[in-house]
Design an enzyme around this catalytic site. Structure first.
Site, PDB file in Angstrom:
ATOM      1  N   LYS A  68       0.836  -1.212   0.000  1.00  0.00           N
ATOM      2  CA  LYS A  68       0.000   0.000   0.000  1.00  0.00           C
ATOM      3  C   LYS A  68       0.870   1.262   0.000  1.00  0.00           C
ATOM      4  CE  LYS A  68      -3.775  -2.601   1.946  1.00  0.00           C
ATOM      5  NZ  LYS A  68      -4.485  -3.139   3.121  1.00  0.00           N
ATOM      6  N   GLN A 112      -4.819  -1.416   9.325  1.00  0.00           N
ATOM      7  CA  GLN A 112      -4.686  -2.760   8.760  1.00  0.00           C
ATOM      8  C   GLN A 112      -5.315  -3.779   9.715  1.00  0.00           C
ATOM      9  OE1 GLN A 112      -3.307  -3.514   5.638  1.00  0.00           O
ATOM     10  NE2 GLN A 112      -4.114  -5.549   6.040  1.00  0.00           N
ATOM     11  N   ASP A 135     -10.702   2.924   3.679  1.00  0.00           N
ATOM     12  CA  ASP A 135     -11.166   1.564   3.388  1.00  0.00           C
ATOM     13  C   ASP A 135     -12.664   1.501   3.110  1.00  0.00           C
ATOM     14  OD1 ASP A 135      -9.619  -0.647   3.124  1.00  0.00           O
ATOM     15  OD2 ASP A 135      -9.291  -0.941   5.270  1.00  0.00           O
TER      16      ASP A 135
END
Ligand code: NAD
Length: 317
Positions: A68, A112, A135
């Protein structure tokens, strides 16, 4: 409605399926984001910023986080990195999130998951400012998805939708392809079946398909006659976590098959929820694992961060 090349293959055994290459398509997303990020940087005097929070030493999570950061930097974003020990307390993690919520250089915050026990991921996702949610998993943004209102959408289903657009297009991916070459495909009159009903993938996936006017069925662990339900689908999405569950008898000839699953086999190799070798010959388009939906999830996270930056700065073009 004019049938797309992929869906019009239905009714007989497809000659050769279109392989939906997520790595190449993610680079097309990257080119699009990089061009827009450069324009935004000029306009607001700083690059869009992504903050990535990792707690603990889960090897898979470390790999995802590294990917990422790399993708974001390649697209001209600035990244912020918080790697916290597994012993991090609730208060310490809450403070880190709050710090990024208040940091004007940060447009996207990624926590995460999964978090190491006893930390509960959903509790901390709720602490992220909804306008900085990279997200698309904050409950407010999930609610906005149900309402069809603008908000960051969950990355994996968003990536699957872009792969579906590719499946339904006539374009061949090249080194110059961008998202401008793909148009959002209409699924009016088409049946979509999503196997899985998680908050992360299955549920938002179904609602994104519904937004495109598909007739959507959610199938799950309590669905009787799973193969029969799936055989109805023009578009079949598997988000289950069971290696190679989806066999040829689950698939209508000519269907588009999108495999979200990432499963590690005892020999260390990765496979999806779809038995690729069995299913590919009768599908019109299919995603491989690895190299399918996975890279698109990363790309969509970066795209979401850019979109947050634009939305929060009143940039509409
Ligand atoms: P989850 O465990 O939260 O949900 C799985 C869903 O599958 C549940 O809703 C359950 O009802 C259903 N299910 C389980 N067994 C079933 C069966 N035998 N028959 C029918 N339905 C069944 O998982 P998730 O977070 O939604 O992830 C699903 C898969 O996708 C996993 O393999 C995960 O690793 C993968 N994943 C991949 C990406 C990516 O970027 N490619 C992102 C997220 C998740």
């Amino acid at each position: 409605m004019k049938l797309s090349p992929a869906l019009s293959a239905g009714g007989g055994v497809a000659r050769s399926p279109k392989i939906l290459d997520g790595k190449t398509l993610s680079r097309a997303v990257g080119r699009t984001v990089a061009a827009e990020a450069a324009a935004v940087t000029k306009r607001i005097g700083r690059a869009p910023g992504l903050a990535v929070i990792l707690v603990g030493e889960n090897p898979a999570s470390k790999t995802y986080v590294a990917a990422k950061h790399k993708f974001a930097k390649e697209c001209g974003l600035v990244t912020f990195d918080s790697h916290l020990p597994a012993s991090t307390t609730k208060q310490e993690l809450a403070d880190v999130i709050e710090g990024y919520n208040n940091n004007e250089l940060v447009d996207g915050i990624l926590l995460q998951l999964p978090l190491p026990a006893p930390l509960d991921g959903s509790e901390f996702v709720r602490m992220i400012a909804p306008t900085k949610d990279a997200d698309g998993l904050h409950p407010m943004n999930q609610g906005l998805l149900l309402q069809g209102a603008p908000a960051p959408r969950p990355c994996t289903p968003l990536g699957v939708m872009t792969m579906l657009d590719l499946a339904l297009s006539n374009i061949t991916l090249s080194d110059t392809t961008t998202l401008a070459d793909l148009s959002p495909a209409s699924l009016a009159g088409k049946k979509a079946v999503v196997i899985g009903r998680s908050q992360l993938v299955g549920k938002p996936m179904g609602f994104l398909l519904l937004e495109r006017n598909a007739t959507v069925t959610f199938a799950h662990s309590k669905t009787p006659d799973l193969p029969g339900v799936c055989r109805e689908a023009d578009v079949l999405v598997a988000a289950v976590g069971v290696p190679r569950l989806v066999k040829r008898d689950f698939v209508k000839p000519g269907a588009i098959v999108l495999d979200v699953g990432i499963n590690r086999l005892p020999d260390g190799k990765l496979c999806g929820d779809v038995d690729y070798e069995d299913v590919a010959p009768i599908s019109s388009a299919i995603t491989p694992v690895p190299g399918g939906v996975g890279p698109m999830t990363v790309a969509m996270l970066i795209s979401n961060t850019l979109q947050n930056c634009k939305r929060n700065n009143g940039i509409t073009a």
